[in-house]
Enzyme design. Structure first.
Site, mmCIF file in Angstrom:
data_model
loop_
_atom_site.group_PDB
_atom_site.id
_atom_site.type_symbol
_atom_site.label_atom_id
_atom_site.label_comp_id
_atom_site.label_asym_id
_atom_site.label_seq_id
_atom_site.Cartn_x
_atom_site.Cartn_y
_atom_site.Cartn_z
ATOM 1 C CG HIS A 113 -2.004 1.029 1.230
ATOM 2 N ND1 HIS A 113 -2.469 1.636 0.016
ATOM 3 C CD2 HIS A 113 -3.080 1.065 2.165
ATOM 4 C CE1 HIS A 113 -3.360 2.727 0.443
ATOM 5 N NE2 HIS A 113 -3.759 2.075 1.561
ATOM 6 C CB CYS A 162 -3.125 2.871 7.486
ATOM 7 S SG CYS A 162 -3.752 1.451 7.510
ATOM 8 C CD GLN A 209 -2.349 5.045 4.911
ATOM 9 O OE1 GLN A 209 -3.463 5.159 4.120
ATOM 10 N NE2 GLN A 209 -1.892 6.151 5.678
#
Ligand code: CP
Ligand code: NVA
Length: 306
Positions: free
Chosen positions: A131, A263, A134
């Site tokens: 990810h 996150c 992020q």
């Protein structure tokens, strides 16, 4: 930074100087309360979502709008992808209409294939493996808070999932010391970990005990115990991960003044206690806000004029 067709598929794929350039531009963009420049005027981002999203969808869409462009939301079931049209054809068709493609899906291989066949930049908005947008925003958040990453130990407690893998890639590129605590059978990706351990300037350790991971850490990260697509394993995972909750008892083992990042979405009472979440909520929601600034910088770099 070198421009032209360039993709953002994982943090390991970019030199740190280019990542720093994105972060520097994000600082400038964040400081402009009313967006003054529109480097993406007349440009369009296609956003393919095969998994749910709140932050990623809204921050990319708003980011495009603020930079003068527009975004199109495409869900699998509403496109021919859902009826079996190959990703290679989707890539070639979308490249005739839009200036960039953001994709959130399951398999990293699909994202790589999309990027191989697209003639416009592809941005990875989350896969089962990584990810990267992020964690780039998380690095930005840490720099904002501490001034720099220099000498910081960062910990990750919980599932060896896409967030853990991206933290390892971030340590590979930015050179901070990283300690991860994951239960047996839930370790991060072996290849990502092995490469980072070979090439990273800092130490990357994988331990079993959350207390060992957070010892001396100034930043503690956690993430959900059951990621998107693992809903059926949720109950079993709750049992395995119970000792991995980020709570006050664990924080007492960390460096004085340590902060907690998440996150989001968060499951209070699972990976993070309600009390710890509440204490760090201002920082955690700033972390969510920073997705917007960092992704605007990334899109301006990838999709803007030379
Ligand atoms: N953190 C994050 O990517 O959130 P969304 O799933 O809401 O996009
Ligand atoms: N690991 C989580 C992150 C969500 C932003 C998931 O993949 O569902």
């Amino acid at each position: 930074m070198k421009r032209g067709k360039r993709d953002f598929l994982d943090l390991a794929g970019w030199p740190v100087a280019d990542l720093r350039e994105v972060l520097a531009l994000a600082t400038v963009l964040k400081s402009e309360k009313i967006p003054g420049r529109q480097p993406l005027a007349g440009r369009t981002l296609a956003m393919i979502f095969e998994k749910a999203s709140t932050r990623t969808r809204v921050s990319f869409e708003v980011g495009m709008y603020q930079l003068g462009g527009q975004a199109i939301f495409l869900s699998r079931q509403d496109t021919q992808l859902g009826r079996g049209e190959p990703i290679e054809d989707t890539a070639r068709v979308l490249s005739r209409y839009v200036h960039g493609i953001m994709i959130r899906t399951f398999s990293q291989e699909d994202v790589v294939r999309l990027a191989d066949y697209a003639s416009v930049p592809v941005i990875n908005g989350l896969t089962d493996l990584v990810h990267p947008t992020q964690v780039l925003a998380d690095i930005f958040t840490i720099q904002e808070r501490f001034g720099s990453l220099q000498g910081l130990k960062i910990a990750y407690v919980g599932d060896g999932n896409n967030m853990a893998n991206s933290w390892i890639n971030a340590a590979l590129r930015f050179g901070f010391d990283l300690s991860l605590a994951c239960p047996p059978g839930y370790e991060p990706d072996e290849l990502i970990l092995a490469r980072a351990r070979r090439e990273a300037a800092g130490t990357i350790e994988l331990v079993r005990e959350p207390a060992a991971a957070v010892r001396g850490a100034r930043v503690i990260n956690t993430d959900v115990w059951a990621s998107m697509g693992q809903e059926e394993e949720a109950a079993a995972r709750r049992r395995v991960f119970a000792p991995y909750q980020v709570n006050d008892e664990l924080l007492a083992q960390a460096a004085p003044g340590a902060v907690v990042l998440h996150c989001l979405p968060a499951h209070r009472g699972e990976e993070i206690s309600g009390a710890v979440f509440d204490r760090f909520q201002e920082l955690i929601f700033t972390q969510a806000e920073n997705r917007l600034h960092v992704q605007k910088a990334l899109m301006a770099q990838l999709m803007g004029e030379e």
